[in-house]
Design a protein around this motif. Structure first.
Motif, PDB file in Angstrom:
ATOM      1  N   SER A 285      41.544  67.388  48.123  1.00 21.56           N
ATOM      2  CA  SER A 285      40.573  66.247  47.395  1.00 21.56           C
ATOM      3  C   SER A 285      40.272  66.734  45.887  1.00 21.56           C
ATOM      4  O   SER A 285      40.961  67.490  45.594  1.00 21.56           O
ATOM      5  CB  SER A 285      39.518  66.237  48.205  1.00 21.56           C
ATOM      6  N   ASN A 286      39.341  66.087  45.248  1.00 21.10           N
ATOM      7  CA  ASN A 286      38.993  66.552  43.948  1.00 21.10           C
ATOM      8  C   ASN A 286      37.410  67.139  43.948  1.00 21.10           C
ATOM      9  O   ASN A 286      36.602  67.376  43.063  1.00 21.10           O
ATOM     10  CB  ASN A 286      39.037  65.432  43.181  1.00 21.10           C
ATOM     11  N   LEU A 287      37.325  67.599  45.440  1.00 22.95           N
ATOM     12  CA  LEU A 287      36.001  68.312  45.624  1.00 22.95           C
ATOM     13  C   LEU A 287      36.093  70.039  45.535  1.00 22.95           C
ATOM     14  O   LEU A 287      36.677  70.385  46.390  1.00 22.95           O
ATOM     15  CB  LEU A 287      35.279  67.976  46.804  1.00 22.95           C
ATOM     16  N   ILE A 288      35.593  70.455  44.519  1.00 22.91           N
ATOM     17  CA  ILE A 288      35.460  71.984  44.456  1.00 22.91           C
ATOM     18  C   ILE A 288      34.261  72.623  45.032  1.00 22.91           C
ATOM     19  O   ILE A 288      33.248  72.052  45.164  1.00 22.91           O
ATOM     20  CB  ILE A 288      35.612  72.353  42.775  1.00 22.91           C
ATOM     21  N   ILE A 289      34.571  73.692  45.592  1.00 25.35           N
ATOM     22  CA  ILE A 289      33.538  74.543  45.901  1.00 25.35           C
ATOM     23  C   ILE A 289      32.684  75.067  44.898  1.00 25.35           C
ATOM     24  O   ILE A 289      33.455  75.869  44.114  1.00 25.35           O
ATOM     25  CB  ILE A 289      34.144  75.933  46.913  1.00 25.35           C
ATOM     26  N   SER A 290      31.396  74.681  44.816  1.00 21.88           N
ATOM     27  CA  SER A 290      30.797  75.378  43.385  1.00 21.88           C
ATOM     28  C   SER A 290      29.870  76.628  43.731  1.00 21.88           C
ATOM     29  O   SER A 290      28.860  76.685  43.060  1.00 21.88           O
ATOM     30  CB  SER A 290      30.244  73.998  42.870  1.00 21.88           C
ATOM     31  N   GLY A 291      30.316  77.376  44.518  1.00 24.13           N
ATOM     32  CA  GLY A 291      29.687  78.752  44.250  1.00 24.13           C
ATOM     33  C   GLY A 291      28.382  78.791  45.192  1.00 24.13           C
ATOM     34  O   GLY A 291      27.414  79.807  45.002  1.00 24.13           O
ATOM     35  N   ARG A 292      28.098  77.753  46.151  1.00 22.78           N
ATOM     36  CA  ARG A 292      26.777  77.931  47.058  1.00 22.78           C
ATOM     37  C   ARG A 292      27.510  77.666  48.379  1.00 22.78           C
ATOM     38  O   ARG A 292      28.257  76.718  48.651  1.00 22.78           O
ATOM     39  CB  ARG A 292      26.012  77.046  46.749  1.00 22.78           C
ATOM     40  N   TYR A 293      27.136  78.768  49.286  1.00 15.33           N
ATOM     41  CA  TYR A 293      27.304  78.517  50.654  1.00 15.33           C
ATOM     42  C   TYR A 293      26.526  78.989  51.656  1.00 15.33           C
ATOM     43  O   TYR A 293      25.385  79.864  51.314  1.00 15.33           O
ATOM     44  CB  TYR A 293      28.680  79.661  51.133  1.00 15.33           C
ATOM     45  N   ILE A 294      26.087  78.459  52.911  1.00 11.08           N
ATOM     46  CA  ILE A 294      25.369  79.001  54.069  1.00 11.08           C
ATOM     47  C   ILE A 294      26.272  79.406  54.915  1.00 11.08           C
ATOM     48  O   ILE A 294      27.304  78.707  55.456  1.00 11.08           O
ATOM     49  CB  ILE A 294      24.462  77.865  54.357  1.00 11.08           C
ATOM     50  N   LEU A 295      26.272  80.836  55.501  1.00 14.53           N
ATOM     51  CA  LEU A 295      27.468  81.173  56.446  1.00 14.53           C
ATOM     52  C   LEU A 295      27.107  81.838  57.654  1.00 14.53           C
ATOM     53  O   LEU A 295      25.884  82.518  57.367  1.00 14.53           O
ATOM     54  CB  LEU A 295      28.381  82.064  55.514  1.00 14.53           C
TER      55      LEU A 295
END
Ligand code: G1P
Length: 294
Positions: A201-211
């Protein structure tokens, strides 16, 4: 009700080679946007989202980050003596409370996944937030708060995403989007730094996660990925076999302050948002744009 997210992890071990010589002796996370270091923005965002413990994954040359989150009695008493009480209060407000910080060293630059893994003993068996301070995100409420909302509804792993143009896609992790609204949709796939034609897709992971803490065991067995580094994205793709991931396409805009253009743009945008300087700064920008005296 899912377990509260109490802990945030901040990987700050990177060498900052794109900002040499500024980052030769100074960590890149201390570069200021207007008058606050990048790391302070990330900690502020985490505090706003209710985080109670701040874990920094550091490396050599990063000691000033620890100093930054400590009290500075000489400075405080000078500000007090000069009656600069507002500046004093603001410094004190920026600090986590005593005992709310932990620092550990990555020792070897083996990749973001490895940096996160270095936090495993401190985090323990709890869900945690992961914030990459290079990515400064302007949004209200903060992106982590928007993600916590999605987490509380689902108990899933949560990743913040933003649209990007095809030219930028190979610099980031990219997700595949399934069903659901922007505030919480199903993630179907994750690829680290794909070629544009392979991006889901054109959706990038922008450096925020809950894991969830199960990520640590998977990182441990994770072979090297893109760039010869142990990638968190690859471990997350593996975790997707056991657990769900929710994407949040937040309201706001990320500035990749690991790049010069992103960093400079962030300075302009954040300065124009500051009541104390925006007017004078805009006047200067107009002079620069009209090429007078430059
Ligand atoms: C890291 C992640 C990537 C993410 C990016 C955001 O990459 O691996 O998935 O999109 O941060 O900044 P890095 O910037 O460390 O190459």
């Amino acid at each position: 009700m899912p377990k509260k997210v109490r802990i945030a992890v901040f990987p700050v071990a990177g060498l900052g080679t794109r900002f040499l010589p500024a980052t030769k002796a100074m960590p890149k996370e201390m570069l200021p946007v207007v008058d606050r270091p990048l790391i302070q923005y990330a900690v502020d965002e985490a505090k706003e989202a209710g985080i109670e413990h701040f874990v920094f994954i550091t490396g050599r040359n990063k000691g000033v980050i620890e100093d930054h989150f400590d009290r500075q009695f000489e400075l405080e008493s000078t500000l007090k003596a000069r009656g600069k009480l507002e500046a004093l209060k603001s410094l004190q407000d920026d600090l986590p409370k005593p005992g709310q910080t932990s620092f550990t060293r990555q020792q070897e630059p083996l990749g973001l996944g490895h940096a996160v893994w270095c936090a495993r003993d401190i985090v323990g068996n709890e869900p945690f937030a992961l914030l990459l301070p290079d990515m400064l995100i302007k949004s209200d409420p903060g992106v982590l708060s928007q993600m916590i909302d999605a987490y509380q509804k689902t108990g899933n792993n949560v990743i913040a995403v933003e649209e990007t143009d095809p030219a930028g896609i190979s610099s980031y992790g990219v997700v595949g989007r399934g069903t659901g609204p922007d505030t919480g949709f199903e993630i179907t796939k994750m690829v680290e730094k794909p070629r544009p034609e392979d991006a889901p897709s054109n959706l990038i992971i922008s450096g925020r996660y809950i894991l969830q803490p199960e990520i640590f065991g998977l990182i441990e067995n994770q072979p090297k990925g893109a760039g010869g580094e142990i990638q968190i994205t690859d471990a997350m793709q593996k975790l997707m076999e056991q657990q769900k991931f929710t994407g949040v396409k937040y309201n706001g805009r990320a500035f990749d302050c690991g790049s010069k253009i992103g960093f400079l743009t962030a300075n302009i945008v954040f300065a124009l948002d500051r009541k104390d300087i925006s007017h004078a700064f805009m006047e200067e920008l107009q002079i620069v744009a009209s090429n007078e005296n430059t």
